[in-house]
Design a protein around this motif. Structure first.
Motif, PDB file in Angstrom:
ATOM      1  N   HIS A 171     -45.431  -4.172 -80.435  1.00  0.00           N
ATOM      2  CA  HIS A 171     -46.193  -4.909 -79.864  1.00  0.00           C
ATOM      3  C   HIS A 171     -47.381  -4.694 -80.823  1.00  0.00           C
ATOM      4  N   ILE A 219     -45.005 -10.147 -80.396  1.00  0.00           N
ATOM      5  CA  ILE A 219     -43.848  -9.019 -80.140  1.00  0.00           C
ATOM      6  C   ILE A 219     -42.853  -9.339 -81.244  1.00  0.00           C
ATOM      7  N   ARG A 257     -47.565  -1.092 -81.106  1.00  0.00           N
ATOM      8  CA  ARG A 257     -47.271  -0.285 -79.881  1.00  0.00           C
ATOM      9  C   ARG A 257     -45.887  -0.365 -79.663  1.00  0.00           C
ATOM     10  N   VAL A 259     -43.275  -1.392 -76.764  1.00  0.00           N
ATOM     11  CA  VAL A 259     -43.051  -2.022 -75.511  1.00  0.00           C
ATOM     12  C   VAL A 259     -41.534  -2.154 -75.015  1.00  0.00           C
ATOM     13  N   GLY A 263     -41.199  -5.108 -70.116  1.00  0.00           N
ATOM     14  CA  GLY A 263     -42.765  -4.812 -70.187  1.00  0.00           C
ATOM     15  C   GLY A 263     -43.406  -3.728 -69.405  1.00  0.00           C
ATOM     16  N   SER A 279     -44.603   2.988 -74.047  1.00  0.00           N
ATOM     17  CA  SER A 279     -44.800   1.594 -73.664  1.00  0.00           C
ATOM     18  C   SER A 279     -45.775   1.118 -72.789  1.00  0.00           C
ATOM     19  N   GLY A 281     -47.883  -0.700 -73.103  1.00  0.00           N
ATOM     20  CA  GLY A 281     -48.464  -1.939 -73.257  1.00  0.00           C
ATOM     21  C   GLY A 281     -49.937  -2.147 -73.792  1.00  0.00           C
ATOM     22  N   GLY A 282     -50.621  -3.354 -73.148  1.00  0.00           N
ATOM     23  CA  GLY A 282     -52.005  -3.282 -73.660  1.00  0.00           C
ATOM     24  C   GLY A 282     -52.946  -2.448 -72.808  1.00  0.00           C
TER      25      GLY A 282
END
Length: 317
Positions: A171, A219, A257, A259, A263, A279, A281-282
């Motif tokens: 990510h 991604i 990152r 992921v 998700g 993981s 994510g954001g």
């Protein structure tokens, strides 16, 4: 409880730039509120009243306001948290690479090696007195009752993707941080808190006397590399908050990152003694303290306050 100051500001707005996005938000608003999410739909004038620095020329048909949201400086937060952890007896070993982790039924053997940076500038920028104790050269083996991996995409090399069944992707995100322009005649040039533009994939955050813009999300496979488009971040900031920053002392960064395919975060036990915290994510900073608390309860043999079975690594096997 620790009295940390992370330059936090309260308030978060999500900009809606066209009728299609406004209709989608209106259709979901009641459902969000039923689920307990504090969210309010604002008109364009109301949004500009809350963020006076927003451009009058930028297309805006409304905004979602999340009063429980906000912004802060995660780097400053982490530095202060490290100092508190050291005060309580935690040890840190920087510039150290973990080479392997092996389990034998009674614990784990972690092989690590001191890998200091070769650049003098990097050494001076990253080192502080008391950061880390001198380490011997060459690979060193050390025993632990439990190990938690928080090293993103590099976790696969240590746990073995074939044995674990884990599949991760990369990510990518880029960011720029710039000083806020301070003018007595125009005190509201920049953002007061957080502004998200889903149409451009941008997040703009006020942290103290600086503004941070992040975006360029993509991604890819774990080995792929991307060239970040920093100019797009500058254009997005100028679009929403024109003339709000000084373009000297610009800091640019990019991240890769881990992921998962679904998700969701990866939090839980991979095998006896080996725990994963991957993981996010954001939402890395937003989930960090909660994930750490739940994992600490599990590592200690207790029952976590929150059921995180849906985030366990076994779901991907």
């Amino acid at each position: 409880a620790l009295g940390l100051d992370d330059e936090s500001t309260s308030g978060l707005l999500v900009g809606l730039v066209d009728a299609k996005r406004l209709a989608a938000a209106q259709a979901l608003l009641q459902r969000w509120q039923t689920l307990g999410l504090a969210v309010e739909l604002l008109g364009p004038q109301q949004a500009r009243e809350r963020e006076p620095g927003l451009s009058d020329q930028a297309a805006l048909v409304g905004a979602l306001a999340l009063p429980g949201g906000g912004t802060g400086n995660p780097r400053l937060f982490a530095q202060q948290l490290r100092q508190q952890a050291q005060r309580l007896g935690a040890g840190f070993r920087f510039h150290t690479t973990v080479r392997a982790i092996a389990a034998d039924g009674t614990g784990l053997t972690l092989r690590h090696e001191h890998t200091p940076p070769t650049s003098a500038a990097t050494r001076s920028a990253e080192s502080e007195p008391g950061d880390t104790l001198p380490q011997a050269l060459g690979p060193q083996d050390e025993r632990f009752d439990a190990v938690v991996l928080c090293n993103g995409l590099d976790a696969l090399a240590l746990i073995g993707p074939r044995r674990s069944g884990l599949v991760l992707a990369a990510h990518h995100e880029a960011s720029v941080t710039v000083p806020l322009r301070l003018l007595e005649a125009h005190p509201e040039l920049g953002p007061k808190a957080g502004w998200i533009d889903p149409s451009r994939g941008l997040a703009i955050a006020r942290t103290g006397q600086r503004v941070r813009v992040s975006g360029g999300l993509a991604i890819t496979g774990t080995k792929a590399r991307r060239m970040p488009d920093f100019e797009a971040l500058h254009r997005g900031l100028q679009h929403w908050f024109p003339g709000s920053v000084l373009h000297q002392q610009v800091q640019q960064g990019q991240s890769r990152r881990a992921v998962c395919p679904d998700g969701l975060p990866l939090v839980g036990s991979s095998k006896p003694g080996l725990w994963l915290n991957l993981s996010p994510g954001g939402c890395g900073w937003g989930l960090a303290c909660g994930a750490a608390q739940v994992l600490a309860q599990q590592v200690a043999g207790g029952e976590p306050a929150l059921d995180i079975a849906a985030l366990a690594p076994q779901r991907l096997a």
